[in-house]
Every structure is written in C-alpha cells, then in structure tokens.
Design a protein around this motif. Structure first.
Motif, mmCIF file in Angstrom:
data_model
loop_
_atom_site.group_PDB
_atom_site.id
_atom_site.type_symbol
_atom_site.label_atom_id
_atom_site.label_comp_id
_atom_site.label_asym_id
_atom_site.label_seq_id
_atom_site.Cartn_x
_atom_site.Cartn_y
_atom_site.Cartn_z
ATOM 1 N N ILE A 162 59.607 124.326 151.910
ATOM 2 C CA ILE A 162 61.058 124.110 151.957
ATOM 3 C C ILE A 162 61.416 122.720 151.429
ATOM 4 N N PHE A 163 60.600 121.710 151.781
ATOM 5 C CA PHE A 163 60.980 120.339 151.417
ATOM 6 C C PHE A 163 60.468 119.880 150.065
ATOM 7 N N THR A 164 59.445 120.544 149.512
ATOM 8 C CA THR A 164 58.927 120.100 148.212
ATOM 9 C C THR A 164 59.335 121.053 147.093
ATOM 10 N N PHE A 165 60.195 122.030 147.428
ATOM 11 C CA PHE A 165 60.582 123.037 146.445
ATOM 12 C C PHE A 165 61.367 122.414 145.291
ATOM 13 N N ASP A 166 60.965 122.773 144.073
ATOM 14 C CA ASP A 166 61.679 122.316 142.878
ATOM 15 C C ASP A 166 62.397 123.515 142.268
ATOM 16 N N PRO A 167 63.732 123.557 142.336
ATOM 17 C CA PRO A 167 64.450 124.740 141.832
ATOM 18 C C PRO A 167 64.371 124.872 140.313
ATOM 19 N N CYS A 168 64.102 123.752 139.615
ATOM 20 C CA CYS A 168 64.050 123.794 138.155
ATOM 21 C C CYS A 168 62.732 123.196 137.665
ATOM 22 N N PRO A 169 61.600 123.877 137.899
ATOM 23 C CA PRO A 169 60.311 123.295 137.511
ATOM 24 C C PRO A 169 60.220 123.108 135.997
ATOM 25 N N ALA A 170 59.668 121.951 135.612
ATOM 26 C CA ALA A 170 59.552 121.630 134.188
ATOM 27 C C ALA A 170 58.614 122.615 133.510
ATOM 28 N N GLY A 171 59.003 123.042 132.306
ATOM 29 C CA GLY A 171 58.138 123.915 131.529
ATOM 30 C C GLY A 171 58.233 125.380 131.884
ATOM 31 N N ALA A 172 59.052 125.712 132.894
ATOM 32 C CA ALA A 172 59.167 127.123 133.280
ATOM 33 C C ALA A 172 60.107 127.854 132.328
ATOM 34 N N ASP A 173 59.913 129.164 132.221
ATOM 35 C CA ASP A 173 60.773 130.014 131.397
ATOM 36 C C ASP A 173 62.216 129.921 131.900
ATOM 37 N N PRO A 174 63.150 129.380 131.090
ATOM 38 C CA PRO A 174 64.535 129.199 131.552
ATOM 39 C C PRO A 174 65.184 130.509 131.994
ATOM 40 N N ALA A 175 64.715 131.632 131.466
ATOM 41 C CA ALA A 175 65.301 132.931 131.842
ATOM 42 C C ALA A 175 65.042 133.268 133.311
ATOM 43 N N LEU A 176 64.006 132.660 133.888
ATOM 44 C CA LEU A 176 63.657 132.955 135.273
ATOM 45 C C LEU A 176 64.321 131.995 136.261
ATOM 46 N N LEU A 177 64.982 130.947 135.726
ATOM 47 C CA LEU A 177 65.523 129.915 136.612
ATOM 48 C C LEU A 177 67.009 130.159 136.897
ATOM 49 N N ALA A 178 67.499 129.455 137.927
ATOM 50 C CA ALA A 178 68.914 129.545 138.262
ATOM 51 C C ALA A 178 69.754 128.959 137.125
ATOM 52 N N SER A 179 70.989 129.423 136.995
ATOM 53 C CA SER A 179 71.839 128.992 135.870
ATOM 54 C C SER A 179 72.081 127.490 135.875
ATOM 55 N N PHE A 180 72.088 126.879 137.100
ATOM 56 C CA PHE A 180 72.389 125.433 137.146
ATOM 57 C C PHE A 180 71.287 124.572 136.536
ATOM 58 N N CYS A 181 70.083 125.156 136.307
ATOM 59 C CA CYS A 181 69.000 124.375 135.711
ATOM 60 C C CYS A 181 69.283 124.030 134.267
ATOM 61 N N SER A 182 69.946 124.944 133.545
ATOM 62 C CA SER A 182 70.213 124.711 132.113
ATOM 63 C C SER A 182 71.562 124.055 131.888
ATOM 64 N N ALA A 183 72.339 123.866 132.959
ATOM 65 C CA ALA A 183 73.685 123.301 132.818
ATOM 66 C C ALA A 183 73.639 121.846 132.349
ATOM 67 N N ALA A 184 72.586 121.113 132.749
ATOM 68 C CA ALA A 184 72.479 119.697 132.407
ATOM 69 C C ALA A 184 71.920 119.510 131.009
#
Lengths: 150, 125
Positions: free
Chosen positions: A128-150
C-alpha cells in the motif's frame, strides 16, 4: 494463660486473585469491536469493487492505481488489512485451541498461523505504501489515464 | 436425560448451527484473505502480472466463487452482529433464535440483490 486471638469474621479473606493476564478478555473484546468496523469496511470494499459500475470486470492495474492515488482508499485498505488479519488470526487461534489437543500440534499450528499472518500484514502494508501508480517503462495502455497527463 | 430426537441444549437448533456456520465461513474467508493480499501484492511486480491474475477473477468459474465469497462474508457479518447483540443487549440472549432468522432474512436480501448483479457483470446484459 495465653490468649487465643481469633480473627474477626471475614477479615483477611480475599477471593483468590486470578494470575492470568487479561489477554483473553482483550481478544474477546477486540473481536467484537473490529467486527463492527470490518462490517463497514468490507461492505464498502465489496460495493466499490464488485457492485458499482462493471463490478469485478472493471478491476485492473489502472483501477487499483486510481483508488490508491487517494489517501482515503489507502487508509481504508490499510485499516481493512490490519483489522481483518488480526480478527482472522485470532479466530483461527481460537479454533486451534478448540480442536488441537496435543501441545506439540497446538504449538506448531500456532507458529504457522502467526508466521503467515505477520508475512501477509507486513507485505500488504508495504504494498500500500510503496505502490507506484505510474511505474517507469510500463506499457502506457495498462496505466491509469493520469499517468500520461503530465 | 436429553435424547437426540428431542434435542439437547444445542443439537440441531439455531444456536448451534449459527455457531458452526460462523466458524466455517470464518475459516474460508481467512484463507481467501491470505490469497487476496498476495494477488493484490502483484501490483508491485508489474501491471502485466497483476492484470493476468485479476483476469482469472473475471472468469465465469471465479464469478461463481465470488458469489460464494459474498455469501460467506454476508453471513459472517450479520451473524457477528447477532453475537454482539446476544453478548451486550439485555434482551439479546432471550431473542437469539429470532435474531438468527433475522440474519437469514437480511442475508437472503443481499444474495437476491447480488447474484443477478454479478451474473450481469460476468455474462453481460
């Protein structure tokens, strides 16, 4: 002639004080208090994850990232993890005490239970505390929309 | 001397069966919880690993399993509240059988609501 002293009735008498700790009383009380809190936490969890929207079909990495982006759900899930694990561990402890009669069996089953519980509580808390919602190098299609917003 | 046919203090009655069901559902929920924390921990491995495992939760077989899980949790929750009422409410012990049937009714309402919802999510509709 020596006088025999007879103590007045009931003086000096006290009911045998229990030498046992209050642990079992606290365990009993904990089951009831944590139980009430868990009813709220788990029905809330089930409503959001299994009932609302598309239910279980909507759950994926992005779904979890969206929830844990909020401290509200982090605290919710952390509290649920700790209370459910302690409640369940104490419940299984009770069952071991009821059915395992040999001291060796009781000890062994309890050790397995406590080790498993500690591992799951520590692992879950770290996740819970070390979770990275936008891990570097991950397939953007699998990530939450807010990861690509920046 | 109590006979099995007439029932002893517990045998075959609401008080005993709710106790048995509370234990059975409790143990089942605990083992699911161990697995569930481990599968959720895969979010720390990779999005692919988590999605692969959570994908199995969406299959028809596991959807039925989730109905069983909700059934176990709902019973354990409502019967747990009944136990608390029996322990702390003055009229609780006297009404423990009525409370048991109250648990069954609320449990049925939850299941009648959840089962079609879950089947819709799983099979579409």
């Amino acid at each position: 002639m020596s006088t025999t002293s007879i103590p007045a009735p009931r003086t000096g008498y006290s009911r045998h004080k229990s030498t046992r700790s209050k642990f079992e009383m606290f365990a009993w009380l904990f089951m009831r208090i944590s139980g009430v809190v868990l009813v709220i936490l788990i029905f809330g969890h089930l409503f959001v994850n299994l009932w609302a929207g598309e239910g279980v079909q909507a759950i994926d990495f992005g779904f979890v990232a969206g929830k844990w982006a909020s401290p509200f759900w982090q605290i919710w899930d952390l509290l649920m993890l700790w209370l459910a694990m302690l409640h369940g561990t104490n419940g299984l402890r009770t069952i071991i005490m009821d059915y395992a009669e040999k001291p060796g069996t009781r000890m062994a089953l309890q050790m397995i239970l406590y080790i498993a519980s500690v591992i799951v509580i520590v692992l879950g808390t770290l996740v819970i505390f070390t979770f990275d919602p936008c891990p570097a190098g991950a397939d953007p299609a699998l990530l939450a929309s807010f990861c690509s917003a920046a | 001397m109590a006979k099995a046919s007439t029932g002893t203090l517990y045998r075959g009655n609401e008080g005993m069966w709710s106790w048995v069901a509370h234990r059975v559902t409790g143990v089942g929920i605990f083992f699911f919880l161990l697995v569930h924390v481990l599968d959720t921990a895969l979010v720390r491995v990779s999005p692919e690993a988590y999605n692969a495992v959570i994908g199995t939760y969406k299959t028809p077989f596991m959807a039925i399993g989730e109905i069983a899980l909700v059934a176990a949790i709902a019973f354990h929750a409502f019967n747990g509240l009944r136990v608390i009422l029996v322990d702390f409410s003055k009229s609780g012990p006297k009404n423990q059988k009525k409370l048991f049937w109250g648990v069954i009714i609320v449990w049925l309402i939850i299941m009648i609501a959840f089962i079609p919802r879950q089947l819709m999510h799983t099979f579409g509709g």
